[in-house]
Design a protein around this motif. Structure first.
Motif, PDB file in Angstrom:
ATOM      1  N   UNK A  58      43.204  70.711  38.494  1.00  0.00           N
ATOM      2  CA  UNK A  58      42.680  69.661  37.536  1.00  0.00           C
ATOM      3  C   UNK A  58      42.655  68.754  38.491  1.00  0.00           C
ATOM      4  N   UNK A  59      42.331  68.775  39.338  1.00  0.00           N
ATOM      5  CA  UNK A  59      41.163  68.036  40.587  1.00  0.00           C
ATOM      6  C   UNK A  59      42.185  67.126  41.827  1.00  0.00           C
ATOM      7  N   UNK A  60      43.241  67.667  41.747  1.00  0.00           N
ATOM      8  CA  UNK A  60      44.300  66.543  42.399  1.00  0.00           C
ATOM      9  C   UNK A  60      44.022  67.184  43.635  1.00  0.00           C
ATOM     10  N   UNK A  61      44.177  66.769  44.952  1.00  0.00           N
ATOM     11  CA  UNK A  61      43.917  66.263  46.761  1.00  0.00           C
ATOM     12  C   UNK A  61      44.859  66.587  47.004  1.00  0.00           C
ATOM     13  N   UNK A  62      45.036  68.307  48.213  1.00  0.00           N
ATOM     14  CA  UNK A  62      46.449  67.717  48.921  1.00  0.00           C
ATOM     15  C   UNK A  62      45.807  67.753  49.833  1.00  0.00           C
ATOM     16  N   UNK A  63      47.187  67.471  51.487  1.00  0.00           N
ATOM     17  CA  UNK A  63      46.603  66.859  52.482  1.00  0.00           C
ATOM     18  C   UNK A  63      47.698  67.702  53.212  1.00  0.00           C
ATOM     19  N   UNK A  64      47.639  68.585  53.682  1.00  0.00           N
ATOM     20  CA  UNK A  64      48.821  69.119  54.585  1.00  0.00           C
ATOM     21  C   UNK A  64      48.295  68.743  56.395  1.00  0.00           C
ATOM     22  N   UNK A  65      49.551  68.393  57.074  1.00  0.00           N
ATOM     23  CA  UNK A  65      49.314  68.228  58.948  1.00  0.00           C
ATOM     24  C   UNK A  65      48.851  66.862  58.860  1.00  0.00           C
ATOM     25  N   UNK A  66      48.909  66.188  57.459  1.00  0.00           N
ATOM     26  CA  UNK A  66      48.654  65.130  57.644  1.00  0.00           C
ATOM     27  C   UNK A  66      49.973  63.752  57.791  1.00  0.00           C
ATOM     28  N   UNK A  67      50.290  62.679  58.725  1.00  0.00           N
ATOM     29  CA  UNK A  67      51.476  62.055  58.396  1.00  0.00           C
ATOM     30  C   UNK A  67      51.260  60.955  58.325  1.00  0.00           C
ATOM     31  N   UNK A  70      51.389  63.582  37.152  1.00  0.00           N
ATOM     32  CA  UNK A  70      50.361  62.440  36.657  1.00  0.00           C
ATOM     33  C   UNK A  70      49.268  63.334  36.953  1.00  0.00           C
ATOM     34  N   UNK A  71      48.524  64.159  37.197  1.00  0.00           N
ATOM     35  CA  UNK A  71      47.375  65.193  36.795  1.00  0.00           C
ATOM     36  C   UNK A  71      47.332  65.200  35.950  1.00  0.00           C
ATOM     37  N   UNK A  72      48.312  66.458  34.516  1.00  0.00           N
ATOM     38  CA  UNK A  72      49.102  66.346  33.357  1.00  0.00           C
ATOM     39  C   UNK A  72      48.146  64.432  32.696  1.00  0.00           C
ATOM     40  N   UNK A  73      48.096  63.725  33.077  1.00  0.00           N
ATOM     41  CA  UNK A  73      48.127  62.568  32.629  1.00  0.00           C
ATOM     42  C   UNK A  73      46.831  61.704  32.685  1.00  0.00           C
ATOM     43  N   UNK A  74      46.136  62.666  33.562  1.00  0.00           N
ATOM     44  CA  UNK A  74      44.361  62.328  33.218  1.00  0.00           C
ATOM     45  C   UNK A  74      44.804  61.041  35.472  1.00  0.00           C
ATOM     46  N   UNK A  75      45.415  61.290  35.719  1.00  0.00           N
ATOM     47  CA  UNK A  75      45.817  60.224  36.743  1.00  0.00           C
ATOM     48  C   UNK A  75      45.236  60.885  38.002  1.00  0.00           C
ATOM     49  N   UNK A  76      44.206  59.625  38.795  1.00  0.00           N
ATOM     50  CA  UNK A  76      43.587  61.235  39.815  1.00  0.00           C
ATOM     51  C   UNK A  76      44.910  61.056  41.260  1.00  0.00           C
ATOM     52  N   UNK A  77      44.563  62.014  41.471  1.00  0.00           N
ATOM     53  CA  UNK A  77      46.079  61.830  42.354  1.00  0.00           C
ATOM     54  C   UNK A  77      45.744  62.577  44.303  1.00  0.00           C
ATOM     55  N   UNK A  78      45.750  61.998  44.978  1.00  0.00           N
ATOM     56  CA  UNK A  78      46.569  62.761  45.821  1.00  0.00           C
ATOM     57  C   UNK A  78      47.938  62.809  47.076  1.00  0.00           C
ATOM     58  N   UNK A  79      48.056  64.403  47.301  1.00  0.00           N
ATOM     59  CA  UNK A  79      49.669  63.986  47.785  1.00  0.00           C
ATOM     60  C   UNK A  79      49.460  63.883  49.654  1.00  0.00           C
ATOM     61  N   UNK A  86      59.447  63.526  36.518  1.00  0.00           N
ATOM     62  CA  UNK A  86      59.394  63.429  34.926  1.00  0.00           C
ATOM     63  C   UNK A  86      59.552  60.914  34.839  1.00  0.00           C
ATOM     64  N   UNK A  87      59.907  60.000  35.466  1.00  0.00           N
ATOM     65  CA  UNK A  87      60.145  59.451  35.280  1.00  0.00           C
ATOM     66  C   UNK A  87      59.301  58.393  35.912  1.00  0.00           C
ATOM     67  N   UNK A  88      58.515  59.053  37.380  1.00  0.00           N
ATOM     68  CA  UNK A  88      57.879  57.553  38.231  1.00  0.00           C
ATOM     69  C   UNK A  88      56.514  57.922  37.700  1.00  0.00           C
ATOM     70  N   UNK A  89      56.303  58.739  36.645  1.00  0.00           N
ATOM     71  CA  UNK A  89      54.628  58.886  36.314  1.00  0.00           C
ATOM     72  C   UNK A  89      54.980  57.625  34.926  1.00  0.00           C
ATOM     73  N   UNK A  90      55.522  58.191  34.817  1.00  0.00           N
ATOM     74  CA  UNK A  90      56.028  56.889  33.411  1.00  0.00           C
ATOM     75  C   UNK A  90      56.213  55.945  33.821  1.00  0.00           C
ATOM     76  N   UNK A  91      56.655  54.946  35.130  1.00  0.00           N
ATOM     77  CA  UNK A  91      57.168  53.992  35.218  1.00  0.00           C
ATOM     78  C   UNK A  91      55.371  53.913  35.812  1.00  0.00           C
ATOM     79  N   UNK A  92      54.506  54.817  36.552  1.00  0.00           N
ATOM     80  CA  UNK A  92      53.164  53.829  36.608  1.00  0.00           C
ATOM     81  C   UNK A  92      52.520  53.540  35.567  1.00  0.00           C
ATOM     82  N   UNK A  93      52.675  54.443  34.390  1.00  0.00           N
ATOM     83  CA  UNK A  93      51.781  54.280  33.074  1.00  0.00           C
ATOM     84  C   UNK A  93      52.367  53.516  32.201  1.00  0.00           C
ATOM     85  N   UNK A  94      53.417  52.209  32.880  1.00  0.00           N
ATOM     86  CA  UNK A  94      53.942  51.338  31.382  1.00  0.00           C
ATOM     87  C   UNK A  94      54.685  52.061  30.445  1.00  0.00           C
ATOM     88  N   UNK A  95      55.090  53.216  30.499  1.00  0.00           N
ATOM     89  CA  UNK A  95      56.138  54.304  29.274  1.00  0.00           C
ATOM     90  C   UNK A  95      57.133  53.473  29.140  1.00  0.00           C
TER      91      UNK A  95
END
Ligand SMILES: Cc1cc2nc3c(=O)[nH]c(=O)nc-3n(C[C@H](O)[C@H](O)[C@H](O)COP(=O)(O)OP(=O)(O)OC[C@H]3O[C@@H](n4cnc5c(N)ncnc54)[C@H](O)[C@@H]3O)c2cc1C
Ligand code: FES
Length: 537
Positions: free
Chosen positions: A204-213, A57-66, A392-401
């Motif tokens: 790429x600007x994504x955010x990752x939060x650990x110890x976060x339930x 998703x980051x590669x395809x320009x979508x802003x993410x938080x894990x 590979x599959x979920x980013x396509x579904x999110x982006x309507x590809x």
């Protein structure tokens, strides 16, 4: 066998044993979510599936938080053996029966593409993770039909996989007859790879939060157990076992514990290869446990031979020499019989989600009416590639590809006519095993005999509790009722966890969730029974 143990409460890994990967390259990230934020897509789970979805998703320009409630790789990814294969665990002749020739071709193609994608990411991001392309050898388990290899060869070739029958298997001192050789499989060091993926996501600007339930999953995002929200247009549940499906998915897949040992071999003693047998067909379960072996670099003098297997349904290992702890002895005996292996320096176990119809569930979450909740589960023992396929599959579904694998992995599918036997047998076996081994009236007096490091179920005031005595002699009480559908948990003395035999949820001795489908902790009761410490002399 003196191997490494780590306190479960560290949640650096989901159990008391530490794998080679986590021990040699633990995750360095530690940043909990401390305020509410907004993003495009929130991804729950910091294993290979969640991180690969986030990376793409980051590669395809979508802003993410894990968000990850332990640390990166502290779920099953850190406990894998990291074979990267197109020689799927569930055999192409079975996959062809369920999905037809075209379906088997798509499955083969998607797993091959996943290995290629991992290789490309490693090159693009300069991740040093001991990735190698190597050959794999599938040999007959003595209990399997003699024609199983021929059937598999024919079906794999039809599915477009390169494979040949060979008479000799390099590296094994006990030959089991002919084998199928699958060229250009792969292997890597999973924690080095995941740490590399994290670095790329953060760059790429994504955010990752650990110890976060992620406690609540709502229409517009998630809320953490500390009360902070992440608002997002898309939510991806990559928690290995699904936490958004109470019944649908937990009934269609079955949790198995699998065991691993890693022992010294002199450098160059074994060729670089992967080895698998076709599984014990005398096993009672419909899913046949098999052995899987590879090597990995260790130090200047030695490599490690890593051998896995001896699986059983979670919470139902059985007694009389087949308990969780005894599985390593069986595995060691089998490994010594087939391979040159010296001192064992690591042992660990982990959980595999076996689906009723051989392939993972990846896509829109069943019942999602808002078109923005996605999931990946049901690794079927091939979670490195299934997790990458999700990436590979979920980013396509999110982006309507459009994506040609969408229908194959559709989570709402129910192949009752093709694989109803597995569905019925596994669910009935689970229920039967559960009732057969469910302690009815364990006397609280037995607590006096409870040794340090052990756990027991007791009944008190009509309630059942799991009680664990820690190494200092202190008792820890949890409600014995699993927070998924209220089955009674069992003590796993090997990993020091409470495991649920119904659908595989697992909890630490303090009740924290380690594996879904449960997403809430067991009630923790130590302070409720202060008198017990006095009574329990
Ligand atoms: C012993 C063993 C050997 C294996 N060998 C192989 C192999 O050789 N090849 C192969 O392809 N596959 C193998 N597998 C399977 C593979 O390792 C797994 O399927 C894969 O790692 C799962 O990745 P994941 O990202 O789906 O899940 P995980 O790595 O488990 O990640 C899910 C994460 O979600 C987090 N989480 C859960 N709930 C929440 C929540 N509410 N909030 C925040 N975070 C949450 C967990 O802490 C966890 O870290 C093996 C598995 C085992 C156990
Ligand atoms: S996992 Fe379903 S009841 Fe425990």
């Amino acid at each position: 066998m003196e191997t490494k143990l780590k306190a479960t409460e560290d949640i650096i890994t989901s159990g008391a044993h530490v794998s080679l990967w986590t021990d040699t390259n633990p995750s360095v990230l530690s940043q909990p979510l401390k305020k509410s934020i907004k993003t495009d897509a929130v991804i729950i789970g910091g294993g290979i599936a969640g991180l690969t979805v986030a990376y793409t998703l980051c590669k395809r320009g979508v802003k993410v938080a894990v968000v990850e409630d332990g640390y990166i790789g502290s779920g099953e990814s850190g406990r894998t053996t990291a074979h990267l294969v197109t020689s799927l665990d569930d055999r192409y002749y079975k996959i062809e029966k369920v999905y037809g020739e075209e379906g088997a071709k798509l499955a083969a193609e998607s797993h091959a593409a996943a290995i290629d994608y991992i290789e490309r990411i490693i090159q693009d991001e300069h991740i040093e993770c001991d990735f190698k392309r190597i050959d794999g050898y599938l040999f007959l388990h003595p209990s399997d039909d003699e024609d199983a290899l021929i059937k598999e060869k024919d079906a794999a070739l039809k599915a477009g996989i390169k494979v040949e029958m060979v008479d000799f298997i390099p590296g094994m001192h006990r030959q089991e007859g002919k084998a199928l050789k699958f060229p250009r499989q792969g292997e890597f060091h999973i924690m080095k790879y995941l740490n590399g993926l994290c670095a790329a996501i953060l760059r790429m600007g994504g955010e990752i939060f650990t110890e976060t339930h992620a406690e609540k999953i709502e229409e517009n995002g998630i809320v953490s157990s500390d009360g902070f929200a992440i608002a997002a247009d898309h939510i991806v549940v990559a928690t290995n076992a699904p936490i958004t499906s109470m019944y649908n998915l937990p009934l269609k897949q079955f949790a198995y514990r699998s065991y691993v040992i890693a022992g010294l071999i002199h450098k160059g003693e074994a060729p670089e290869a992967l080895w698998w047998d076709t599984g014990d067909h005398d096993a009672h379960s419909d899913i046949k446990p098999y052995h899987y072996v590879r090597s990995a670099p260790y130090n200047d003098e030695y490599d490690l031979l890593i051998s896995g297997g001896e699986d059983h349904p979670t919470g139902l290992a059985g007694g009389n020499g087949s308990s969780e702890e005894h599985r390593y002895d069986k595995l060691e005996a089998w490994t010594r019989d087939h391979f040159p292996i010296g001192e064992i320096v690591y042992k660990w176990s982990g959980q595999v989600m076996e689906t009723m119809d051989c392939l993972a569930y990846i896509g829109r979450s069943p019942g999602d009416t808002h078109h923005h909740l996605y999931m990946v589960t049901g690794d079927s023992g091939n979670g490195m590639t299934h997790g990458t396929i999700a990436g590979m599959l979920i980013p396509d579904l999110i982006l309507g590809v459009a994506n040609k694998w969408k229908d194959l992995y559709e989570p709402s599918r129910f192949k009752f006519f093709k694989s109803g036997k597995t569905f019925l047998k596994e669910n009935i076996d689970t229920l039967w095993g559960y009732f057969k081994t469910n302690p009815k009236n364990t006397d609280v007096a037995q607590l006096k005999e409870l040794k340090k490091g052990e756990g027991i179920i007791v009944k008190l005031e009509k309630e059942k509790y799991g009680v664990y005595r820690d190494e200092n002699g202190m008792l820890h009480w949890v409600s014995a009722l699993c927070t998924h559908l209220k089955c009674i948990v069992k003590w796993n003395n090997d990993e020091k966890t409470w495991d649920c035999p119904c659908h595989g949820s697992r909890f630490s001795y303090k009740g924290e969730v380690m594996n879904g489908p449960a997403n809430d902790a067991l009630e923790y009761h130590t302070e409720k029974y202060p008198d017990f410490d006095k009574w329990d002399k």
